[in-house]
Design a protein around this motif. Structure first.
Motif, PDB file in Angstrom:
ATOM      1  N   GLN A  53     -22.705  -9.832  53.003  1.00  0.00           N
ATOM      2  CA  GLN A  53     -21.723  -9.608  51.939  1.00  0.00           C
ATOM      3  C   GLN A  53     -20.663 -10.710  51.915  1.00  0.00           C
ATOM      4  OE1 GLN A  53     -22.896  -7.009  50.134  1.00  0.00           O
ATOM      5  NE2 GLN A  53     -24.348  -6.979  51.851  1.00  0.00           N
ATOM      6  N   LEU A  54     -20.602 -11.491  52.996  1.00  0.00           N
ATOM      7  CA  LEU A  54     -19.639 -12.592  53.061  1.00  0.00           C
ATOM      8  C   LEU A  54     -20.168 -13.860  52.403  1.00  0.00           C
ATOM      9  CD1 LEU A  54     -18.514 -12.142  56.791  1.00  0.00           C
ATOM     10  CD2 LEU A  54     -17.304 -11.350  54.733  1.00  0.00           C
ATOM     11  N   SER A  59     -24.856 -15.303  55.938  1.00  0.00           N
ATOM     12  CA  SER A  59     -26.129 -14.643  56.214  1.00  0.00           C
ATOM     13  C   SER A  59     -27.038 -15.558  57.020  1.00  0.00           C
ATOM     14  CB  SER A  59     -26.807 -14.245  54.895  1.00  0.00           C
ATOM     15  OG  SER A  59     -28.044 -13.616  55.146  1.00  0.00           O
ATOM     16  N   GLY A  60     -27.039 -16.842  56.670  1.00  0.00           N
ATOM     17  CA  GLY A  60     -27.842 -17.804  57.417  1.00  0.00           C
ATOM     18  C   GLY A  60     -27.362 -17.949  58.851  1.00  0.00           C
ATOM     19  N   ALA A  61     -26.046 -17.795  59.081  1.00  0.00           N
ATOM     20  CA  ALA A  61     -25.483 -17.915  60.431  1.00  0.00           C
ATOM     21  C   ALA A  61     -26.025 -16.839  61.361  1.00  0.00           C
ATOM     22  CB  ALA A  61     -23.960 -17.829  60.369  1.00  0.00           C
ATOM     23  N   THR A 137     -22.904 -26.302  56.099  1.00  0.00           N
ATOM     24  CA  THR A 137     -22.188 -25.164  55.508  1.00  0.00           C
ATOM     25  C   THR A 137     -22.306 -23.911  56.366  1.00  0.00           C
ATOM     26  OG1 THR A 137     -24.163 -24.808  54.144  1.00  0.00           O
ATOM     27  CG2 THR A 137     -22.311 -25.957  53.122  1.00  0.00           C
ATOM     28  N   ILE A 138     -23.380 -23.787  57.124  1.00  0.00           N
ATOM     29  CA  ILE A 138     -23.583 -22.628  57.997  1.00  0.00           C
ATOM     30  C   ILE A 138     -22.851 -22.801  59.325  1.00  0.00           C
ATOM     31  CG2 ILE A 138     -25.347 -21.407  59.372  1.00  0.00           C
ATOM     32  CD1 ILE A 138     -27.280 -21.733  57.067  1.00  0.00           C
ATOM     33  N   GLN A 139     -22.656 -24.039  59.772  1.00  0.00           N
ATOM     34  CA  GLN A 139     -22.104 -24.358  61.090  1.00  0.00           C
ATOM     35  C   GLN A 139     -20.835 -23.578  61.452  1.00  0.00           C
ATOM     36  OE1 GLN A 139     -23.405 -26.910  63.247  1.00  0.00           O
ATOM     37  NE2 GLN A 139     -21.829 -26.682  64.812  1.00  0.00           N
ATOM     38  N   PRO A 140     -19.780 -23.568  60.629  1.00  0.00           N
ATOM     39  CA  PRO A 140     -18.557 -22.859  61.043  1.00  0.00           C
ATOM     40  C   PRO A 140     -18.759 -21.358  61.231  1.00  0.00           C
ATOM     41  CG  PRO A 140     -18.407 -23.591  58.746  1.00  0.00           C
ATOM     42  CD  PRO A 140     -19.597 -24.247  59.336  1.00  0.00           C
ATOM     43  N   TYR A 141     -19.578 -20.752  60.371  1.00  0.00           N
ATOM     44  CA  TYR A 141     -19.872 -19.321  60.522  1.00  0.00           C
ATOM     45  C   TYR A 141     -20.646 -19.076  61.822  1.00  0.00           C
ATOM     46  CZ  TYR A 141     -18.637 -18.726  55.567  1.00  0.00           C
ATOM     47  OH  TYR A 141     -17.983 -18.694  54.365  1.00  0.00           O
ATOM     48  N   ALA A 142     -21.615 -19.945  62.104  1.00  0.00           N
ATOM     49  CA  ALA A 142     -22.450 -19.783  63.296  1.00  0.00           C
ATOM     50  C   ALA A 142     -21.625 -19.921  64.567  1.00  0.00           C
ATOM     51  CB  ALA A 142     -23.576 -20.811  63.285  1.00  0.00           C
ATOM     52  N   ILE A 349     -36.403  -4.392  49.251  1.00  0.00           N
ATOM     53  CA  ILE A 349     -35.862  -4.380  50.612  1.00  0.00           C
ATOM     54  C   ILE A 349     -35.012  -5.622  50.854  1.00  0.00           C
ATOM     55  CG2 ILE A 349     -36.471  -4.481  53.062  1.00  0.00           C
ATOM     56  CD1 ILE A 349     -38.991  -2.836  52.313  1.00  0.00           C
ATOM     57  N   VAL A 350     -35.501  -6.788  50.445  1.00  0.00           N
ATOM     58  CA  VAL A 350     -34.742  -8.027  50.633  1.00  0.00           C
ATOM     59  C   VAL A 350     -33.452  -7.995  49.809  1.00  0.00           C
ATOM     60  CG1 VAL A 350     -34.745 -10.539  50.373  1.00  0.00           C
ATOM     61  CG2 VAL A 350     -36.821  -9.368  51.140  1.00  0.00           C
ATOM     62  N   SER A 351     -33.546  -7.514  48.571  1.00  0.00           N
ATOM     63  CA  SER A 351     -32.370  -7.491  47.694  1.00  0.00           C
ATOM     64  C   SER A 351     -31.281  -6.558  48.214  1.00  0.00           C
ATOM     65  CB  SER A 351     -32.772  -7.073  46.276  1.00  0.00           C
ATOM     66  OG  SER A 351     -33.245  -5.731  46.249  1.00  0.00           O
ATOM     67  N   ALA A 352     -31.674  -5.567  49.013  1.00  0.00           N
ATOM     68  CA  ALA A 352     -30.682  -4.653  49.589  1.00  0.00           C
ATOM     69  C   ALA A 352     -29.753  -5.388  50.546  1.00  0.00           C
ATOM     70  CB  ALA A 352     -31.381  -3.502  50.313  1.00  0.00           C
ATOM     71  N   PHE A 353     -30.247  -6.484  51.124  1.00  0.00           N
ATOM     72  CA  PHE A 353     -29.424  -7.277  52.038  1.00  0.00           C
ATOM     73  C   PHE A 353     -28.644  -8.363  51.284  1.00  0.00           C
ATOM     74  CE2 PHE A 353     -32.660  -5.473  54.734  1.00  0.00           C
ATOM     75  CZ  PHE A 353     -31.990  -5.173  55.905  1.00  0.00           C
ATOM     76  N   ARG A 354     -29.341  -9.050  50.383  1.00  0.00           N
ATOM     77  CA  ARG A 354     -28.692 -10.133  49.654  1.00  0.00           C
ATOM     78  C   ARG A 354     -29.321 -10.218  48.266  1.00  0.00           C
ATOM     79  NH1 ARG A 354     -23.954 -12.288  49.012  1.00  0.00           N
ATOM     80  NH2 ARG A 354     -24.037 -14.371  48.089  1.00  0.00           N
ATOM     81  N   ASN A 355     -28.582  -9.761  47.257  1.00  0.00           N
ATOM     82  CA  ASN A 355     -29.101  -9.714  45.892  1.00  0.00           C
ATOM     83  C   ASN A 355     -28.969 -11.081  45.222  1.00  0.00           C
ATOM     84  OD1 ASN A 355     -30.258  -8.687  43.617  1.00  0.00           O
ATOM     85  ND2 ASN A 355     -28.408  -7.658  42.873  1.00  0.00           N
TER      86      ASN A 355
END
Length: 462
Positions: A53-54, A59-61, A137-142, A349-355
């Motif tokens: 949701q962030l 999500s990739g992190a 772009t994923i690095q800081p979240y990870a 199922i996938v869309s329930a996590f990230r639409n």
């Protein structure tokens, strides 16, 4: 609790394992394990859901940090399953002092090794998440997520060891209680820390850390209150290097299985990263959902392991064979049924996590491909667990290296260059098919060897 009472409990457990009906015994052992593993898988998916949701990068992190979790699992399962199989066989042979030694030594060993791994990870944290496939772009979240996960390594690693020790001792219900409470707590804390306290992705990691510490405390209390079959005590901790070498040798299949999973996860993230954050997120969601499905196969297999180990140690080879085929039949039937459902509803199922249409497109096809080969996991994990539990370390280690290693790695390196993103999506299912075919001759060879042991026992009896 006196030594005589401990020995009586050990005798009662051995009698139950070697005389009770096989089907009922495996189901009894498997249900708590399946529940605890499914709860763990659910809170992994819950973690992914709330973090997603962030944003897509966040999500990739989670997918990047999943590789760190597999490293922790690799260490925990290597020590836990290596010592657990030894403990189980020692109990089957009524060598209770040896069982106590392997149990106590493994738990202390894991706590020390987990601390070392934590220090190394925190020291090289930024470099670590970059190596694991984080995009800029994923690095800081990870990094924010990894910091708290790495702090909890000693507790997580030792929790895996205690969990496996309890399973191999036929005490899966206690293991279920510890893991389930931790998992439910994580699901409750996730939205509170992420959204209410506005801690973002760090909140999800803190929730995971706290829940793992709670699970650790509950499982440790089982041993301290003498509820386990094997005794945990400092007097039982081995001072001999050969005992730890034996534990690691028997745990090699788990090390290769989890280690290869870590490498394959890194390569998968790198391959998917070439197609953008949406591809990394889609594969991350797929892997979390598939982990939930796999928990059933692994759970039934782990219910089979204490039955297999104690009967093998007691030379009840007929029951080992009966247990193996019961486990294969039940597991493949359950997975086939679930696979059909997830194939049909993969996009939803996938869309329930990230639409996100791009995320759904990648994740849905990958999920359908993996589910198509899902029933084969019964043979893959069943054969591997049987070989590891009975001390066939070399054969089990080789099979462990196939599914996400010797077969998967070449596929994930080659296929994306040949057929693009589709190669990322289908690599695991192709590897599963090849691994299942390879498992068949290993199972046949093992039963031929066991038949010779039966004949030898008959000759000695005469």
């Amino acid at each position: 609790m006196s030594d005589s009472v401990i020995t009586k409990n050990q005798d009662e457990m051995l009698t139950r394992m070697t005389t009770a009906p096989i089907g009922r015994l495996i189901v009894r052992m498997a249900i708590p394990t399946i529940i605890s593993m499914m709860i763990t898988a659910i809170y992994n998916m819950t973690d992914t859901f709330f973090v997603s949701q962030l944003g897509t990068s966040a999500s990739g992190a989670v997918g990047i940090n999943f590789s760190i979790m597999t490293i922790i699992q690799a260490l925990g399962f290597t020590i836990g399953m290596g010592s657990g199989s030894l403990t189980s066989r020692a109990l089957g042979g009524k060598n209770y002092s040896l069982a106590n030694k392997y149990c106590s030594s493994a738990i202390c060993f894991s706590l020390c090794m987990g601390t070392v791994l934590s220090i190394i990870g925190l020291t090289f944290q930024k470099r670590l998440v970059s190596i694991l496939g984080a995009t800029p772009t994923i690095q800081p979240y990870a990094e924010d997520y990894a910091r708290y996960i790495l702090i909890g390594v000693p507790f997580m690693c030792t929790t895996f060891v205690m969990n496996n020790q309890l399973r191999f001792q036929g005490k899966a219900a206690f293991s279920m209680i510890g893991l389930t409470i931790g998992g439910v707590l994580n699901m409750i804390l996730d939205p509170i820390f992420i959204f209410v306290l506005k801690l973002g992705i760090s909140g999800a990691a803190i929730a995971t850390l706290l829940s793992q510490c709670i699970s650790f405390s509950i499982l440790l209390s089982v041993f301290l209150r003498k509820k386990s079959v094997a005794e945990l005590a400092l007097k039982n901790v081995s001072r001999s290097l050969s005992d730890y070498t034996r534990i690691l040798k028997n745990g090699l299949p788990s090390l290769f299985r989890q280690g290869m999973a870590t490498i394959s996860s890194i390569l998968l993230n790198v391959a998917a990263g070439g197609y953008g954050d949406a591809a990394v997120a889609g594969m991350s969601i797929t892997n979390r959902v598939f982990l939930f499905l796999m928990s059933i196969a692994i759970g039934i297999g782990q219910g089979f392991q204490p039955v297999c180990g104690m009967n093998f140690g007691a030379h009840r080879f007929d029951r080992v064979k009966q247990a193996f085929f019961f486990m294969i039949k039940v597991t493949s039937g359950v997975l086939a049924t679930l696979g059909v459902f997830f194939v049909i509803f993969a996009p939803q199922i996938v869309s329930a996590f990230r639409n996100d249409p791009a995320v759904i497109a990648v994740g849905a096809l990958a999920m359908r491909c993996q589910c198509a080969a899902l029933p084969l996991q019964a043979l893959i994990f069943g054969t591997n667990m049987m070989l590891q539990t009975t001390g066939e370390a070399k054969a089990a280690t080789f099979l462990s290296s196939l599914r996400q290693g010797l077969y998967f790695i070449p596929l994930i390196l080659i296929l994306p260059h040949v057929i693009g993103i589709t190669g990322v999506q289908i690599a695991q299912s192709i590897s599963d098919i090849l691994t299942s075919l390879t498992s068949i001759p290993f199972a046949i060879t093992f039963f031929h060897k066991m038949n010779k042991m039966v004949d030898a026992n008959k000759v000695n009896a005469e």
